[in-house]
Design a protein around this motif. Structure first.
Motif, PDB file in Angstrom:
ATOM      1  N   ARG A  68       4.981   7.424  10.104  1.00 28.08           N
ATOM      2  CA  ARG A  68       4.456   8.404  11.064  1.00 28.08           C
ATOM      3  C   ARG A  68       2.934   8.408  10.976  1.00 28.08           C
ATOM      4  NH1 ARG A  68       7.037  12.880   7.509  1.00 28.08           N
ATOM      5  NH2 ARG A  68       5.604  12.733   5.784  1.00 28.08           N
ATOM      6  N   VAL A  69       2.318   8.604  12.136  1.00 26.65           N
ATOM      7  CA  VAL A  69       0.854   8.633  12.185  1.00 26.65           C
ATOM      8  C   VAL A  69       0.409  10.052  11.845  1.00 26.65           C
ATOM      9  CG1 VAL A  69      -1.188   8.283  13.617  1.00 26.65           C
ATOM     10  CG2 VAL A  69       0.804   6.775  13.879  1.00 26.65           C
TER      11      VAL A  69
ATOM     12  N   ASP B 159      -8.443  11.084   2.971  1.00 32.41           N
ATOM     13  CA  ASP B 159      -7.329  12.037   3.126  1.00 32.41           C
ATOM     14  C   ASP B 159      -6.157  11.592   2.233  1.00 32.41           C
ATOM     15  OD1 ASP B 159      -5.117  13.486   3.922  1.00 32.41           O
ATOM     16  OD2 ASP B 159      -5.677  13.474   6.051  1.00 32.41           O
ATOM     17  N   PRO B 160      -5.783  12.410   1.251  1.00 28.53           N
ATOM     18  CA  PRO B 160      -4.705  11.989   0.342  1.00 28.53           C
ATOM     19  C   PRO B 160      -3.353  11.831   1.042  1.00 28.53           C
ATOM     20  CG  PRO B 160      -5.484  14.218  -0.189  1.00 28.53           C
ATOM     21  CD  PRO B 160      -6.369  13.712   0.901  1.00 28.53           C
ATOM     22  N   ALA B 161      -3.200  12.437   2.214  1.00 21.74           N
ATOM     23  CA  ALA B 161      -1.920  12.305   2.934  1.00 21.74           C
ATOM     24  C   ALA B 161      -1.755  10.900   3.528  1.00 21.74           C
ATOM     25  CB  ALA B 161      -1.845  13.350   4.049  1.00 21.74           C
ATOM     26  N   VAL B 162      -2.862  10.191   3.696  1.00 23.47           N
ATOM     27  CA  VAL B 162      -2.806   8.855   4.323  1.00 23.47           C
ATOM     28  C   VAL B 162      -2.488   7.810   3.253  1.00 23.47           C
ATOM     29  CG1 VAL B 162      -4.174   7.072   5.483  1.00 23.47           C
ATOM     30  CG2 VAL B 162      -4.401   9.475   6.174  1.00 23.47           C
TER      31      VAL B 162
ATOM     32  N   MET C 203       9.323   7.130   4.036  1.00 20.44           N
ATOM     33  CA  MET C 203       8.423   7.393   5.174  1.00 20.44           C
ATOM     34  C   MET C 203       6.984   7.075   4.779  1.00 20.44           C
ATOM     35  SD  MET C 203       8.167   8.468   8.296  1.00 20.44           S
ATOM     36  CE  MET C 203       9.746   9.213   8.688  1.00 20.44           C
ATOM     37  N   ILE C 204       6.339   6.236   5.547  1.00 20.72           N
ATOM     38  CA  ILE C 204       4.957   5.845   5.228  1.00 20.72           C
ATOM     39  C   ILE C 204       4.000   6.586   6.163  1.00 20.72           C
ATOM     40  CG2 ILE C 204       3.340   3.897   5.180  1.00 20.72           C
ATOM     41  CD1 ILE C 204       5.941   2.171   4.575  1.00 20.72           C
ATOM     42  N   ASN C 205       3.029   7.247   5.564  1.00 21.89           N
ATOM     43  CA  ASN C 205       2.049   8.008   6.352  1.00 21.89           C
ATOM     44  C   ASN C 205       0.861   7.117   6.720  1.00 21.89           C
ATOM     45  OD1 ASN C 205       3.570  10.316   6.170  1.00 21.89           O
ATOM     46  ND2 ASN C 205       2.422  11.146   4.432  1.00 21.89           N
ATOM     47  N   VAL C 206       0.623   7.021   8.016  1.00 21.51           N
ATOM     48  CA  VAL C 206      -0.380   6.076   8.513  1.00 21.51           C
ATOM     49  C   VAL C 206      -1.579   6.811   9.104  1.00 21.51           C
ATOM     50  CG1 VAL C 206      -0.768   4.163  10.144  1.00 21.51           C
ATOM     51  CG2 VAL C 206       1.504   4.492   9.127  1.00 21.51           C
ATOM     52  N   GLY C 207      -2.772   6.287   8.828  1.00 21.89           N
ATOM     53  CA  GLY C 207      -3.977   6.759   9.510  1.00 21.89           C
ATOM     54  C   GLY C 207      -4.530   5.609  10.342  1.00 21.89           C
ATOM     55  N   ILE C 208      -4.719   5.846  11.634  1.00 17.78           N
ATOM     56  CA  ILE C 208      -5.265   4.800  12.511  1.00 17.78           C
ATOM     57  C   ILE C 208      -6.760   5.052  12.704  1.00 17.78           C
ATOM     58  CG2 ILE C 208      -5.237   3.838  14.858  1.00 17.78           C
ATOM     59  CD1 ILE C 208      -2.295   4.540  15.078  1.00 17.78           C
ATOM     60  N   ILE C 209      -7.562   4.017  12.507  1.00 12.85           N
ATOM     61  CA  ILE C 209      -8.997   4.130  12.830  1.00 12.85           C
ATOM     62  C   ILE C 209      -9.253   3.290  14.076  1.00 12.85           C
ATOM     63  CG2 ILE C 209     -11.357   3.970  11.997  1.00 12.85           C
ATOM     64  CD1 ILE C 209     -10.365   3.836   9.172  1.00 12.85           C
TER      65      ILE C 209
ATOM     66  N   GLY D  77      -7.469   2.824  -2.552  1.00 12.55           N
ATOM     67  CA  GLY D  77      -6.074   2.688  -2.986  1.00 12.55           C
ATOM     68  C   GLY D  77      -5.055   2.700  -1.859  1.00 12.55           C
ATOM     69  N   LYS D  78      -5.522   2.523  -0.619  1.00 13.73           N
ATOM     70  CA  LYS D  78      -4.581   2.545   0.523  1.00 13.73           C
ATOM     71  C   LYS D  78      -4.031   1.146   0.803  1.00 13.73           C
ATOM     72  CE  LYS D  78      -6.225   6.753   1.248  1.00 13.73           C
ATOM     73  NZ  LYS D  78      -5.497   7.985   1.027  1.00 13.73           N
ATOM     74  N   HIS D  79      -2.871   1.115   1.444  1.00 14.05           N
ATOM     75  CA  HIS D  79      -2.405  -0.120   2.061  1.00 14.05           C
ATOM     76  C   HIS D  79      -3.223  -0.306   3.336  1.00 14.05           C
ATOM     77  CE1 HIS D  79       0.912  -0.047  -0.707  1.00 14.05           C
ATOM     78  NE2 HIS D  79       1.246   1.181  -0.305  1.00 14.05           N
ATOM     79  N   VAL D  80      -3.579  -1.544   3.647  1.00 15.99           N
ATOM     80  CA  VAL D  80      -4.472  -1.758   4.794  1.00 15.99           C
ATOM     81  C   VAL D  80      -3.942  -2.848   5.721  1.00 15.99           C
ATOM     82  CG1 VAL D  80      -6.801  -2.431   5.515  1.00 15.99           C
ATOM     83  CG2 VAL D  80      -6.494  -1.048   3.453  1.00 15.99           C
ATOM     84  N   LEU D  81      -3.710  -2.460   6.953  1.00 19.86           N
ATOM     85  CA  LEU D  81      -3.458  -3.420   8.023  1.00 19.86           C
ATOM     86  C   LEU D  81      -4.729  -3.415   8.864  1.00 19.86           C
ATOM     87  CD1 LEU D  81      -1.336  -5.239   9.483  1.00 19.86           C
ATOM     88  CD2 LEU D  81      -0.813  -3.265  10.921  1.00 19.86           C
ATOM     89  N   CYS D  82      -5.308  -4.588   9.093  1.00 18.62           N
ATOM     90  CA  CYS D  82      -6.581  -4.642   9.822  1.00 18.62           C
ATOM     91  C   CYS D  82      -6.453  -5.624  10.978  1.00 18.62           C
ATOM     92  CB  CYS D  82      -7.690  -5.101   8.862  1.00 18.62           C
ATOM     93  SG  CYS D  82      -9.284  -5.347   9.664  1.00 18.62           S
TER      94      CYS D  82
END
Ligand SMILES: NC(=O)c1ccc[n+]([C@@H]2O[C@H](COP(=O)([O-])OP(=O)(O)OC[C@H]3O[C@@H](n4cnc5c(N)ncnc54)[C@H](O)[C@@H]3O)[C@@H](O)[C@H]2O)c1
Length: 344
Positions: free
Chosen positions: A28-29, A76-79, A1-7, A102-107
């Motif tokens: 999950r977002v 946020d370490p959860a992201v 499960m990948i935890n996502v943060g949307i900006i 250190g996050k994975h980034v989709l832009c």
């Protein structure tokens, strides 16, 4: 499960949220940042857009943590993965900060407003442990991917001509109208037409040169329309066009006409008809089978796949997205100077 943060919970942020819901077994977002409080809390009644996604004006964000400050979302370490859906002028700063964290980034596309900013993003990505991809959704659109396969496997003979079109009413939906401010969006060439620039790069590689003509709506100071010829020595005739100067009632169309020696592929989204292949010598066309998912779903599924399998994205690379920005800017230069611009 990948935890996502949307900006950015505007038009495309809401669209991406819907894709994560459809991919709920894999992602999950967990966090959402938007400058507007209502938007980060899931009230998307004021969010508009140019392609049909009227789903979800008020959404239950299922406890996704709301952040007013995007830097806190990145911290946020959860992201684990940051999905940047903000106006283009913010992409470079946000992507670099998220990669450095250190996050994975989709832009979202376009990668940035200038080649210099793109290069800074590439530098940050080279040092980062996270994956990085620009959301060039057209490479993942089933019809567009079908055309790529046909060129690669040569089933219809040699490629003779490529005509791509992206046509829209003037967008009036964006947050504080940032889209219509060329200093924030780059105007129609960088925002809208860049999709086809990137797609053409994917199909054919870099051209030797481009020649473009562009037009401006009355009272505006940036190009709202471009028609561009791409020159390939001994290659196909390539003309791509993009504009958002159509009257309000027009809406949106993306289309393509691809001519091979033995067939032509034709598709215009706005007609509601499926993409059709017309073979030489046949009186009627045939409808090839392509996938049913949108490019938005496919691109996000692909990026999740890359994270899960620890693979570097190859269908769309940041270097190619950078080249798309470079060529879109070369087209602008050609339109402004009236001269053909050589591509390095
Ligand atoms: N792939 C596609 O087909 C597609 C379609 C539309 C837009 N886009 C791209 O997506 C990006 C966003 O476009 P949009 O149409 O969603 O715009 P939009 O105006 O609908 O949404 C942008 C959102 O970002 C928020 N925002 C602005 N500054 C912020 C900040 N500092 N921190 C947090 N949130 C902030 C705004 O409040 C707004 O909700 C652009 O780069 C655009 O080119 C891509």
């Amino acid at each position: 499960m990948i935890n996502v943060g949307i900006i950015g919970a505007g038009f495309i942020g809401r669209n991406h949220f819907n894709q994560y819901e459809a991919l709920a077994e894999r992602a999950r977002v967990v966090a959402i940042s938007d400058r507007v409080e209502a938007r980060r809390l899931g009230d998307w009644s004021e969010v508009g857009g140019n392609v049909g996604d009227m789903q979800g004006t008020r959404r239950d964000l299922k406890g996704a943590k709301p952040y007013a400050d995007w830097r806190e979302l990145i911290a946020d370490p959860a992201v684990q993965m940051v999905d940047i859906c903000t106006p283009t002028y913010l992409h470079a700063e946000m992507a670099i900060a998220a990669l450095e964290a250190g996050k994975h980034v989709l832009c979202e596309k376009p990668m940035a407003l200038t080649v210099e900013e793109c290069d800074e993003m590439l530098k940050a990505a080279a040092k980062a442990k996270g994956k990085f991809m620009i959301a060039q959704c057209i490479r993942f659109w089933p019809e567009c991917a079908f055309v790529k396969q046909c060129i690669e496997d040569g089933r219809y003979g040699a490629l003779k001509a490529v005509n791509l079109r992206r046509q829209a009413s003037t967008p009036g939906y964006s947050f504080e109208n940032w889209l219509l401010d060329p200093s924030l969006s780059g105007g129609a060439i960088l925002d809208l037409h860049v999709h086809d620039v990137d797609y053409t790069l994917w199909l054919l590689g870099k051209p030797q040169a481009v020649t473009a003509q562009a037009a401006t709506r009355a009272g505006t100071n940036s190009y709202d329309r471009v028609h561009s010829l791409w020159h390939y020595p001994d290659g196909p005739v390539v003309q791509i066009e993009g504009f958002w100067d159509m009257p309000d009632g027009f809406g949106f169309n993306m289309g393509l006409t691809i001519l091979f020696e033995k067939a032509a592929i034709v598709w215009d989204l706005c007609t509601g008809k499926p993409m059709t292949v017309f073979r030489q010598g046949e009186k009627t066309g045939e409808v090839p089978e392509v996938g049913a998912n949108t490019g938005y779903f496919n691109e996000i599924e692909y990026f999740l796949d890359c994270i899960e399998k620890d693979r570097t994205p190859t269908v769309s690379t940041p270097q190619q997205s950078r080249d798309a920005v470079m060529i879109a800017l070369a087209e602008k230069q050609s339109a402004t100077t009236g001269k053909t611009v050589t591509i390095a």
